[in-house]
Design a protein around this motif. Sequence first.
Motif, PDB file in Angstrom:
ATOM      1  N   ALA A   1      20.433 102.320  59.454  1.00  0.00           N
ATOM      2  CA  ALA A   1      20.630 102.197  61.045  1.00  0.00           C
ATOM      3  C   ALA A   1      21.885 101.715  61.603  1.00  0.00           C
ATOM      4  CB  ALA A   1      19.249 101.489  61.482  1.00  0.00           C
ATOM      5  N   ALA A   2      22.127 100.551  60.923  1.00  0.00           N
ATOM      6  CA  ALA A   2      23.708  99.929  61.161  1.00  0.00           C
ATOM      7  C   ALA A   2      24.916 100.826  60.844  1.00  0.00           C
ATOM      8  CB  ALA A   2      23.816  98.654  60.405  1.00  0.00           C
ATOM      9  N   THR A   3      24.686 101.853  59.950  1.00  0.00           N
ATOM     10  CA  THR A   3      25.794 102.581  59.575  1.00  0.00           C
ATOM     11  C   THR A   3      25.962 103.601  60.317  1.00  0.00           C
ATOM     12  OG1 THR A   3      25.596 101.577  57.123  1.00  0.00           O
ATOM     13  CG2 THR A   3      26.746 103.946  57.623  1.00  0.00           C
ATOM     14  N   LEU A   4      24.944 104.025  60.895  1.00  0.00           N
ATOM     15  CA  LEU A   4      24.948 105.265  61.466  1.00  0.00           C
ATOM     16  C   LEU A   4      25.305 104.697  63.098  1.00  0.00           C
ATOM     17  CD1 LEU A   4      24.063 108.476  61.229  1.00  0.00           C
ATOM     18  CD2 LEU A   4      23.202 107.042  59.514  1.00  0.00           C
ATOM     19  N   ALA A   5      25.152 103.620  63.441  1.00  0.00           N
ATOM     20  CA  ALA A   5      25.640 103.070  65.012  1.00  0.00           C
ATOM     21  C   ALA A   5      27.216 103.015  64.818  1.00  0.00           C
ATOM     22  CB  ALA A   5      24.833 101.848  65.057  1.00  0.00           C
ATOM     23  N   ALA A   6      27.470 102.581  63.483  1.00  0.00           N
ATOM     24  CA  ALA A   6      29.118 102.534  63.515  1.00  0.00           C
ATOM     25  C   ALA A   6      29.789 103.769  63.381  1.00  0.00           C
ATOM     26  CB  ALA A   6      29.357 101.520  62.055  1.00  0.00           C
ATOM     27  N   LEU A   7      29.164 104.910  62.720  1.00  0.00           N
ATOM     28  CA  LEU A   7      29.663 106.108  62.394  1.00  0.00           C
ATOM     29  C   LEU A   7      29.695 106.968  63.937  1.00  0.00           C
ATOM     30  CD1 LEU A   7      28.261 107.146  59.241  1.00  0.00           C
ATOM     31  CD2 LEU A   7      30.470 107.052  59.694  1.00  0.00           C
TER      32      LEU A   7
ATOM     33  N   VAL B   1      33.681 104.559  57.838  1.00  0.00           N
ATOM     34  CA  VAL B   1      32.899 103.470  57.461  1.00  0.00           C
ATOM     35  C   VAL B   1      32.514 103.781  56.011  1.00  0.00           C
ATOM     36  CG1 VAL B   1      30.432 102.317  57.985  1.00  0.00           C
ATOM     37  CG2 VAL B   1      31.707 103.791  59.879  1.00  0.00           C
ATOM     38  N   ALA B   2      32.543 102.362  55.177  1.00  0.00           N
ATOM     39  CA  ALA B   2      32.319 102.308  53.775  1.00  0.00           C
ATOM     40  C   ALA B   2      31.594 101.120  53.877  1.00  0.00           C
ATOM     41  CB  ALA B   2      33.774 102.131  53.100  1.00  0.00           C
ATOM     42  N   ASN B   3      30.501 101.297  52.701  1.00  0.00           N
ATOM     43  CA  ASN B   3      29.682 100.289  52.374  1.00  0.00           C
ATOM     44  C   ASN B   3      29.587  99.939  50.997  1.00  0.00           C
ATOM     45  OD1 ASN B   3      28.461 100.417  55.077  1.00  0.00           O
ATOM     46  ND2 ASN B   3      26.689 101.331  54.292  1.00  0.00           N
ATOM     47  N   THR B   4      29.649  98.444  50.581  1.00  0.00           N
ATOM     48  CA  THR B   4      29.558  98.437  49.147  1.00  0.00           C
ATOM     49  C   THR B   4      28.876  96.921  48.778  1.00  0.00           C
ATOM     50  OG1 THR B   4      31.059  97.791  47.377  1.00  0.00           O
ATOM     51  CG2 THR B   4      31.668  96.961  49.527  1.00  0.00           C
ATOM     52  N   VAL B   5      28.291  96.977  47.623  1.00  0.00           N
ATOM     53  CA  VAL B   5      27.681  95.615  47.214  1.00  0.00           C
ATOM     54  C   VAL B   5      28.288  94.971  46.194  1.00  0.00           C
ATOM     55  CG1 VAL B   5      25.384  96.410  48.012  1.00  0.00           C
ATOM     56  CG2 VAL B   5      26.088  96.904  45.709  1.00  0.00           C
TER      57      VAL B   5
ATOM     58  N   GLU C   1      36.457  96.662  61.917  1.00  0.00           N
ATOM     59  CA  GLU C   1      35.530  95.524  61.901  1.00  0.00           C
ATOM     60  C   GLU C   1      35.098  95.456  60.465  1.00  0.00           C
ATOM     61  OE1 GLU C   1      31.961  94.154  64.683  1.00  0.00           O
ATOM     62  OE2 GLU C   1      32.201  96.202  64.187  1.00  0.00           O
ATOM     63  N   LEU C   2      35.115  94.064  59.715  1.00  0.00           N
ATOM     64  CA  LEU C   2      34.476  93.874  58.536  1.00  0.00           C
ATOM     65  C   LEU C   2      33.315  93.005  58.844  1.00  0.00           C
ATOM     66  CD1 LEU C   2      35.440  94.688  55.541  1.00  0.00           C
ATOM     67  CD2 LEU C   2      36.473  92.226  55.354  1.00  0.00           C
ATOM     68  N   VAL C   3      32.174  93.480  58.298  1.00  0.00           N
ATOM     69  CA  VAL C   3      31.003  92.751  58.457  1.00  0.00           C
ATOM     70  C   VAL C   3      29.790  92.629  57.307  1.00  0.00           C
ATOM     71  CG1 VAL C   3      30.806  93.216  61.011  1.00  0.00           C
ATOM     72  CG2 VAL C   3      29.745  94.604  59.184  1.00  0.00           C
ATOM     73  N   ARG C   4      29.184  91.651  57.127  1.00  0.00           N
ATOM     74  CA  ARG C   4      28.423  91.464  56.002  1.00  0.00           C
ATOM     75  C   ARG C   4      26.842  91.639  56.623  1.00  0.00           C
ATOM     76  NH1 ARG C   4      29.317  87.436  51.295  1.00  0.00           N
ATOM     77  NH2 ARG C   4      30.568  89.125  50.772  1.00  0.00           N
ATOM     78  N   LEU C   5      26.149  92.793  56.060  1.00  0.00           N
ATOM     79  CA  LEU C   5      24.854  92.798  56.554  1.00  0.00           C
ATOM     80  C   LEU C   5      23.911  92.382  55.499  1.00  0.00           C
ATOM     81  CD1 LEU C   5      25.319  96.592  57.415  1.00  0.00           C
ATOM     82  CD2 LEU C   5      25.549  94.736  58.966  1.00  0.00           C
TER      83      LEU C   5
ATOM     84  N   GLN D   1      30.536  95.978  55.071  1.00  0.00           N
ATOM     85  CA  GLN D   1      30.735  97.137  55.802  1.00  0.00           C
ATOM     86  C   GLN D   1      32.434  97.135  56.333  1.00  0.00           C
ATOM     87  OE1 GLN D   1      28.766  98.687  59.595  1.00  0.00           O
ATOM     88  NE2 GLN D   1      27.547  99.683  57.843  1.00  0.00           N
ATOM     89  N   TRP D   2      32.944  97.920  56.116  1.00  0.00           N
ATOM     90  CA  TRP D   2      34.116  98.118  56.981  1.00  0.00           C
ATOM     91  C   TRP D   2      34.040  99.517  57.864  1.00  0.00           C
ATOM     92  CZ3 TRP D   2      38.843 101.421  55.651  1.00  0.00           C
ATOM     93  CH2 TRP D   2      39.817 101.148  56.349  1.00  0.00           C
ATOM     94  N   ALA D   3      34.264  99.310  58.903  1.00  0.00           N
ATOM     95  CA  ALA D   3      34.018 100.377  60.059  1.00  0.00           C
ATOM     96  C   ALA D   3      35.609 100.434  60.889  1.00  0.00           C
ATOM     97  CB  ALA D   3      33.024 100.054  60.968  1.00  0.00           C
ATOM     98  N   VAL D   4      36.076 101.401  60.895  1.00  0.00           N
ATOM     99  CA  VAL D   4      37.315 101.655  61.601  1.00  0.00           C
ATOM    100  C   VAL D   4      37.630 102.826  62.141  1.00  0.00           C
ATOM    101  CG1 VAL D   4      38.393 102.265  59.555  1.00  0.00           C
ATOM    102  CG2 VAL D   4      39.769 101.050  61.333  1.00  0.00           C
ATOM    103  N   ARG D   5      38.342 102.648  63.561  1.00  0.00           N
ATOM    104  CA  ARG D   5      38.690 104.203  64.286  1.00  0.00           C
ATOM    105  C   ARG D   5      40.031 104.167  64.083  1.00  0.00           C
ATOM    106  NH1 ARG D   5      39.511 105.164  69.905  1.00  0.00           N
ATOM    107  NH2 ARG D   5      38.917 107.346  70.244  1.00  0.00           N
ATOM    108  N   LYS D   6      40.502 105.556  63.649  1.00  0.00           N
ATOM    109  CA  LYS D   6      41.840 105.795  63.532  1.00  0.00           C
ATOM    110  C   LYS D   6      42.541 105.711  64.910  1.00  0.00           C
ATOM    111  CE  LYS D   6      44.762 108.843  60.579  1.00  0.00           C
ATOM    112  NZ  LYS D   6      44.834 109.965  59.605  1.00  0.00           N
ATOM    113  N   PRO D   7      43.726 104.929  65.097  1.00  0.00           N
ATOM    114  CA  PRO D   7      44.170 104.842  66.290  1.00  0.00           C
ATOM    115  C   PRO D   7      44.699 106.453  66.798  1.00  0.00           C
ATOM    116  CG  PRO D   7      45.212 103.338  64.762  1.00  0.00           C
ATOM    117  CD  PRO D   7      44.458 104.412  63.942  1.00  0.00           C
ATOM    118  N   VAL D   8      44.750 106.384  68.154  1.00  0.00           N
ATOM    119  CA  VAL D   8      44.774 107.738  68.914  1.00  0.00           C
ATOM    120  C   VAL D   8      46.482 107.974  68.640  1.00  0.00           C
ATOM    121  CG1 VAL D   8      42.886 107.873  70.406  1.00  0.00           C
ATOM    122  CG2 VAL D   8      44.959 106.704  71.142  1.00  0.00           C
TER     123      VAL D   8
END
Length: 442
Positions: free
Chosen positions: A250-256, A358-362, A380-384, A406-413
């Motif tokens: 759910a958190a991943t789809l919110a970031a995507l 968005v990329a997830n890892t453990v 944004e770099l977060v730990r879930l 989780q790393w979530a980023v938007r490519k600059p316009v």
Amino acid sequence: MTPARPGPPYAVTVVGLGADGWRGVPDASRAALRDAEVLIGGPRQLDLLPPECAGERIAWPSPLRPAVPALIAAHTGRRIAVLASGDPMFYGIGRALAEEAGDRLRVLPHPSSVSYAAARLGWPLEDVEVVTLVGRPAARLAAALHDGRRLLVLSADAGTPAEVAALLRDRGFGPSRMRVLEQLGGERERIGDATTADDWTRARPPGDPLNIVAVECRQDPDALRLGAVPGLPDEAYEHDGQLTKRHVRAATLAALAPAPGELLWDVGGGSGSIAIEWMRTHPSCRAVTVERDPVRAARITRNADRLGVPGLRVVTGAAPAALAELPRPDAVFIGGGLTAPGLLDAGWAALPAGGRLVANTVTLESEALLADAHRRHGGELVRLAVAQAVPVGGFTGWRQAMPVTQWAVRKPVDAVDPVDLVDPHDPVDPLDPRDTASEADR
């Protein structure tokens, strides 16, 4: 008073017909059909026209969609009328014609079967979801099943009602009430009695192929509840343990942040949960999932079919090599294989300005790669961390799952877009979805 400006010269007039044939055609549509030098339509539609429509009659070839440009071009300069069922702009030929003729297309619609069905049933159309199974697998109906919802299903043929009943039973919606409406608006109009999907039998003889199925969704009390937002129960998926768990999903789809019409690359598909729930957010959302294990790839296909998104494209292969020929994404999710050389950079390079990754890892090794990417590109770099209550003797305690970085980023316009670096004299990339979008894609 300023006189009205004349409209553009129409290349094509598309005329909607109902089950009542010529009798139900209004005067403006009749005039267009009488005036046409070329009449294009299905054999059944052409047979509805009287002799006074004297234009050359041409039946659509099969497959229809690829034939549209050449057929219209072959009769340029002549008055062309195209016949359509009901409203041509509602799952009809009008879309393809609009792409060809643009503002030189004139549309003279007829009430659609959906409008007739809502009128006969007394259902406010704005409260009804319409699902077409014409040329599409019945499995796509599953994504629309929610307790209490009303559906109108556009049938492919006389066998569709039985397919709908079987799918409802299989997905835990056997108590749903069904009614088949045939030949709406015509002399042979018939509205069948309501029955439940559980009571629909294979012995029931098929009816008229021109039908629509009305469904009032009722879920079996014991069936697994599937909501309308990301984060479906883990039990909804067939998996071997390679599954992004519900709360992290759910958190991943919110970031995507999926939006209608967008395309996702799901790299390291596992069980396909991210791509599937991306597509469930809107019927026009598209996804490609890349999975190197053929057993898991087959499992993803089964999950997509069961959860109502049979259009999910599954590519069996190892990334980043398997990404080279994919259509350009609006968002990229990397759920596995981060340590593969060049994978993270390939995902970033594929994105247009404004695209999301968005990329997830453990693992610590992959976490180091994400930390470096965060340093270079921001985001944004977060730990879930998720813990579940479990029995501890006669008491209850917390069992901690492995934390997910989780790393979530938007490519600059204002980022340099690789497309901008292409020589303008080079041919257009045939795999770019913005250039090859078809009716099936959308």
